[in-house]
Each structure stands twice: as structure tokens, then as C-alpha cells.
Design an enzyme around this catalytic site. Sequence first.
Site, PDB file in Angstrom:
ATOM      1  N   ASP A  29       0.793  -1.240   0.042  1.00 20.48           N
ATOM      2  CA  ASP A  29       0.101   0.054   0.109  1.00 20.48           C
ATOM      3  C   ASP A  29       0.884   1.222  -0.005  1.00 20.48           C
ATOM      4  O   ASP A  29       2.067   1.394   0.334  1.00 20.48           O
ATOM      5  CB  ASP A  29      -0.828  -0.094   1.125  1.00 20.48           C
ATOM      6  CG  ASP A  29      -0.260  -0.090   2.329  1.00 20.48           C
ATOM      7  OD1 ASP A  29       0.718  -0.919   2.515  1.00 20.48           O
ATOM      8  OD2 ASP A  29      -0.988   0.285   3.469  1.00 20.48           O
ATOM      9  N   GLU A  78      -0.499  -2.060   5.164  1.00 16.68           N
ATOM     10  CA  GLU A  78       0.461  -2.103   6.254  1.00 16.68           C
ATOM     11  C   GLU A  78       0.553  -0.569   6.963  1.00 16.68           C
ATOM     12  O   GLU A  78       0.472  -0.674   8.197  1.00 16.68           O
ATOM     13  CB  GLU A  78       1.976  -2.344   5.694  1.00 16.68           C
ATOM     14  CG  GLU A  78       3.100  -2.327   6.720  1.00 16.68           C
ATOM     15  CD  GLU A  78       3.154  -1.097   7.560  1.00 16.68           C
ATOM     16  OE1 GLU A  78       3.826  -1.069   8.756  1.00 16.68           O
ATOM     17  OE2 GLU A  78       3.386  -0.098   6.775  1.00 16.68           O
TER      18      GLU A  78
END
Length: 396
Positions: A83, A141
Site C-alpha cells: 500500500d 501495512e
Amino acid sequence: MQKITLDLQNQIQSKLAEAVALRHQIHQYPELKYEEVKTAELITNTLKSYGYTPLTGIAKTGVVAVLDSGKPGKTVALRADMDALPVTETSGLTYASQRPGLMHACGHDGHVATLLLVANVLRDFTDHFTGKIKFIFQPAEEGGNGAAAMIAAGVLENPHVDAIFGYHNLPTLKKNAVFVKPGCIMAGAIFFEIFLNGRGGHGAAPELCIDPVYAGSQIIQSLQSIVSRTVSPFETVVLSITQFHAGNANNVIPETAMLGGSFRFTDNELANTIQTKLEKIVHGVAESFGVKAKIEYVTVAPATINSTKEADFILAIAMELYGDAGAIKMQRNIMATEDFSFFLQKVPGCFFLVGTGENNPYCHTPDFQFDDDIIPRAAEMLSQAALRFLASSLPS
């Protein structure tokens, strides 16, 4: 082992250009936590082109692939996060983000490219290990607890993972050096929001009000005592209040106020003590002013605690390959947070760092740049970790 190392290095170099191109492609189209749809599609299609049969949609957008040696043995997992962040890029790169307000400001695009390179290379080394290698591409994350979501979805089973390894690029550290620390390498963090409800009124008549702004200011002061008066000076804790929102007029005492902040810690049990103390202070101070208080928590991640055996294993590999100059045993952890910690609570493993240079902009900044030069080093470390861990299960 020397020939395997040379073959591995040659294979990494021969496939490096493709990995860098993939990294640049991912960088141009960043996606936030649990929105990594296009990123997951690119990973999936790339793995298929390498001959894998990836599993998709794990914890919404996660992708997993397994390399089976065809021989019974253990399973080692290698993980990369996918991400991006809500940051506007100012790097000036030719392949800069094409999505306004979004950026790979932490290098997760580089982590994905590295793991894809490892998956590509290790296909040619199945004769050198037993068991299986599981490649985990993880969403969310950045504050989404994606690791915990993947664990809940069963990513550490079928086949059961015996150990896990991962890495993070890090500016301010020596370029291409591998940094390893047994025990805590990165802090845990808990974000919190404190909502205060009083009684608003005219700024000229404070005696008729119950002022949440004043109560909030006293709570901020009192919370600073947690580190200095609750935590041993031999422990590492940081508590910061980063938000204070209240009112919208100069002559009106507002009815509500909100404080936001976080605390970071290196001892997961100590985190419970801090949280208990925070609650006592907030409710005690609020009650003394007649204000009602409510606390909401967002648990970002526990501390990232490497198992000693696996950390020593990684350090030994780095020392053998790169010597004292390229393998560094850290004496202190860093206070940033990484949700790889959830994996390490379930199985032994090691999370290590690869430096990108002392003068590079830090993570989460608009001018951050992942350094493609570290991809071969990181890929070699992950590949060697997998091969050597599984080689240990070979018959004597």
C-alpha cells in the site's frame, strides 16, 4: 554454497531490469490500504507469467504464491507490503505518481518489486532446497493491520509457515548495508482519540459553562507525566498529542473538544500499563472539571520483535556475503512502526533493514525516493534466507 551464491547473484542481475520496471509502474499508480486492486492484479499477472498459480483476494487484496520443491520439508514465508500513503509527491521523478494526493512514500513499491524478483529467480533453484517457499504480498501495512487480517484469513497455514522473513528500506542508514537486531527492532504504536463533552456558552460567561478546552489542556499536561513518572528510564516510550480540535468562534466556549495522539513502545506488555494509566488520567482530569470523556483506540501494531535465532541467522548470512562493512548489528531499535510484528507474534522470523543512504529524505515525506540500487541486495538476502533455511531440513 559458493557456486549457489554466484549463480543466484547472476540470476538476480539478469532479471533486475524487469523488476525495476515493475517498481516504476507500481510507483506511478499508488493505492491506499485495502484499495490495492490494480497493484494486486499486476502482481498476480506477473506471478502467472513466472509459472505460479497465485491465490488472490486474501484479506481483500492480498496475494499469495507458493514455490514447491516437490520434496517434503518445512515452509518459509517471505513478505512484501503493497500500500501507498495519502501524500502528494514532489520527487520530480519521470515516473512520479499519476494519482494526485497519493504516493508510495514508504517504498512499498520497492518491496513488491524485490519479492517479485525473488519469486522469479528462485524458480531455478528448487533442486537446492526441500519444502516450500510462500510469497506473501500484503495489503494495508499503513495503519490498516493488513498483516493481522491476512493471518486471520489463514495465510500462515496450508502449508503451515515455520519461519518468516521480510525487509524494509530505510533512508538515513548506510546505503546497501543490511541492519539486523535481535529482539525489538521497531516500536509498537497505539493511536488514540479523546472526545470531551462539556457545556458550551458565551466566552464572556465561563462560569456558566463546562469548558472542554480548558479540561483538554490540563489532560495534555497530565499525560506527559506517564513517560516520566510511570515508565522506567531504561525503557523506551514516546507519547505525543498531535491533535486538538475545538470550537469555531472566538467568543463561544464550545461544547465539545477532541484530542488525538499516539504512544510508541518497545515492550508489548508495557503498552498495557501505559494504556491503563492514560485512561485513569483522562477520566480523572475530565471528571474534576465536570467534563465527560470517551477514549477510542486504533491499534496500529505491536512492537516488531525478532526471534534471536532467526536474527542471528540473517546477520550471519549478511556477514558472510558483505563483511563487517555491509552487515551491521543494531544496538538500538527505531521508533517507527511496522505491522510485520503480527507475523512475528505467530511464527519465528526476522525483519531486517537495508539502508538507502544517510542523506536521503525520510519515509512518509513528499520527496521520498526508493533507491532501485538496493533491490539486488535485498533480493539476495531474502533468497539466501529462504534457501539456507530450507537447506537445513535436507537429510544429512
